[in-house]
Motif scaffolding. Sequence first.
Motif, PDB file in Angstrom:
ATOM      1  N   THR A 100      43.323  42.282  29.095  1.00 43.57           N
ATOM      2  CA  THR A 100      42.978  42.150  30.339  1.00 43.57           C
ATOM      3  C   THR A 100      43.240  40.903  31.220  1.00 43.57           C
ATOM      4  N   THR A 104      44.533  39.796  36.350  1.00 39.77           N
ATOM      5  CA  THR A 104      44.385  38.738  37.335  1.00 39.77           C
ATOM      6  C   THR A 104      45.724  37.783  37.493  1.00 39.77           C
TER       7      THR A 104
ATOM      8  N   VAL B   4      28.897  40.604  41.033  1.00 37.94           N
ATOM      9  CA  VAL B   4      29.925  40.557  40.368  1.00 37.94           C
ATOM     10  C   VAL B   4      31.140  41.171  41.350  1.00 37.94           C
ATOM     11  N   ASP B   5      30.808  42.326  41.813  1.00 40.81           N
ATOM     12  CA  ASP B   5      31.642  42.800  42.959  1.00 40.81           C
ATOM     13  C   ASP B   5      32.122  41.718  44.051  1.00 40.81           C
ATOM     14  N   GLU B   7      31.540  38.510  43.813  1.00 40.56           N
ATOM     15  CA  GLU B   7      32.044  37.086  43.686  1.00 40.56           C
ATOM     16  C   GLU B   7      33.033  36.981  42.188  1.00 40.56           C
ATOM     17  N   GLY B   8      33.043  37.904  41.429  1.00 41.49           N
ATOM     18  CA  GLY B   8      33.674  38.137  40.278  1.00 41.49           C
ATOM     19  C   GLY B   8      32.729  37.843  38.889  1.00 41.49           C
ATOM     20  N   LEU B   9      33.058  38.222  37.967  1.00 42.62           N
ATOM     21  CA  LEU B   9      32.252  38.146  36.742  1.00 42.62           C
ATOM     22  C   LEU B   9      31.763  36.705  36.543  1.00 42.62           C
ATOM     23  N   HIS B  91      34.727  48.993  41.436  1.00 45.08           N
ATOM     24  CA  HIS B  91      34.298  47.789  40.649  1.00 45.08           C
ATOM     25  C   HIS B  91      35.401  46.965  39.530  1.00 45.08           C
ATOM     26  N   SER B  93      36.155  44.123  39.193  1.00 47.26           N
ATOM     27  CA  SER B  93      35.724  42.965  38.277  1.00 47.26           C
ATOM     28  C   SER B  93      34.806  43.385  36.924  1.00 47.26           C
ATOM     29  N   LYS B 154      46.285  48.222  37.481  1.00 49.76           N
ATOM     30  CA  LYS B 154      45.522  47.254  38.182  1.00 49.76           C
ATOM     31  C   LYS B 154      46.029  46.082  38.253  1.00 49.76           C
ATOM     32  N   GLN B 156      48.052  42.529  38.511  1.00 43.75           N
ATOM     33  CA  GLN B 156      48.259  41.858  39.659  1.00 43.75           C
ATOM     34  C   GLN B 156      49.939  41.503  39.583  1.00 43.75           C
TER      35      GLN B 156
END
Lengths: 225, 225
Positions: A100, A104, B4-5, B7-9, B91, B93, B154, B156
Amino acid sequence: MDLVDREGLAALTMRRLATDLGVEPMALYRYAASKQALLDGVIEMFFAEVNADLAAQTVAEHARPQAEAAVAWRQELQRIAHAYARVAQAHPSVFPLVATRPVTLPLARRPAPMLQLNEHVLALLARSGFDEHTRLRIYRALTAWVVGYLLVDKRQMIDNPEEPDPLLRLGLHRLPAAQYPHLRATAPLLADHDAERELASGLGILLDQAAEGPAGAARAAGRTP
Amino acid sequence: MDLVDREGLAALTMRRLATDLGVEPMALYRYAASKQALLDGVIEMFFAEVNADLAAQTVAEHARPQAEAAVAWRQELQRIAHAYARVAQAHPSVFPLVATRPVTLPLARRPAPMLQLNEHVLALLARSGFDEHTRLRIYRALTAWVVGYLLVDKRQMIDNPEEPDPLLRLGLHRLPAAQYPHLRATAPLLADHDAERELASGLGILLDQAAEGPAGAARAAGRTP
DNA sequence: ACCTGAACACCGTTCAAGT
DNA sequence: ACCTGAACACCGTTCAAGT
């Protein structure tokens, strides 16, 4: 990495690691700028191990005659997938992190061993005569399948390890038969399958189609690029 | 999930969620037994959304004539993959959590919406006439490919979003050209590909082979089970 | 160059108590 | 049934200081 292997990812805290090393927590900040940097170091070790695996094999197989170029890239990608899978299974608590983190972490900031493996794959495909877009398609097929398969393969089925009765061990009494008849019936079979073979054959078929073209009609005649 | 969406986990802590809800931290323990249970609740919402997506479509397509049974299961699995991908992208994160949690969560303790989706797939394959082992092979091919592809897709690539120059935006100046020539050359192309199509075509080819048999020779004539 | 020590702003979770 | 409040044993990280 030893600590994570022994006690899981949650056990890897700056403070815990420091006491394990017989040092004050802040001493670690000489070697890693932050907790995240420490975790990236663990990922680095993971890929270093994959590369070491591959290098060790390469020496051993150097004696063998070179296979024809058309099949060589396939064999090499299978070899990479196999090495990656071995390391993932050797460090099950590290693997979710490895799977994972790239989401990021920007490409250019990846640890060197990870970049080296990426480069190795792309160089191999370039040497085999694939154009840029095909190289990327094959590269994505390889990593997506290997990562995804290792994630589902390692899925936890056992609910209660103490329980001798197989049905109760799986915790299937928690699944109402009326709602989940197929899941209940099939769950006991989830554990017994040849993961290595399934991983390799799925990869084989994906490589075939990715090499053939974006349409993926998959009925093309030749397999040589 | 909203938190979470937005500001992140990492932002999802018992204390932060409590203050957002205008309540004392301990009040949350009436609704979730632990932080882990709270996270499993987020996973539950993820699968509930996938199921809702599928149900909405099903109603809309009810008018259309039923496709022949031999292709229907393929279409349905593509539809499921597509719905899952849409929710994962809605979603981002949450998705890493969804992708890795099953590794440690026993099958029988999965949230109901996740089990319902599992059951739906297995029931569909049973109705299509596949034996138990083939059902599982197809099921694994589906989830492994979809999860793996969404994880790599996904990834980065952008190092510095502010930078106008494309090479610097990707941070490729960090990669020595001597060490990583292919990676440097190919990286700019990583972003532009048709992910939906690649996901669908890779899945198609995996389903073909998984349905054909464990050997995966992939040159079988018929596609009907 | 490498490590310490105190301090700060956080965590998840316990227990006992309130309405 | 639902929530509070204080407390405990942790976190990552700051800053200033030691050798």
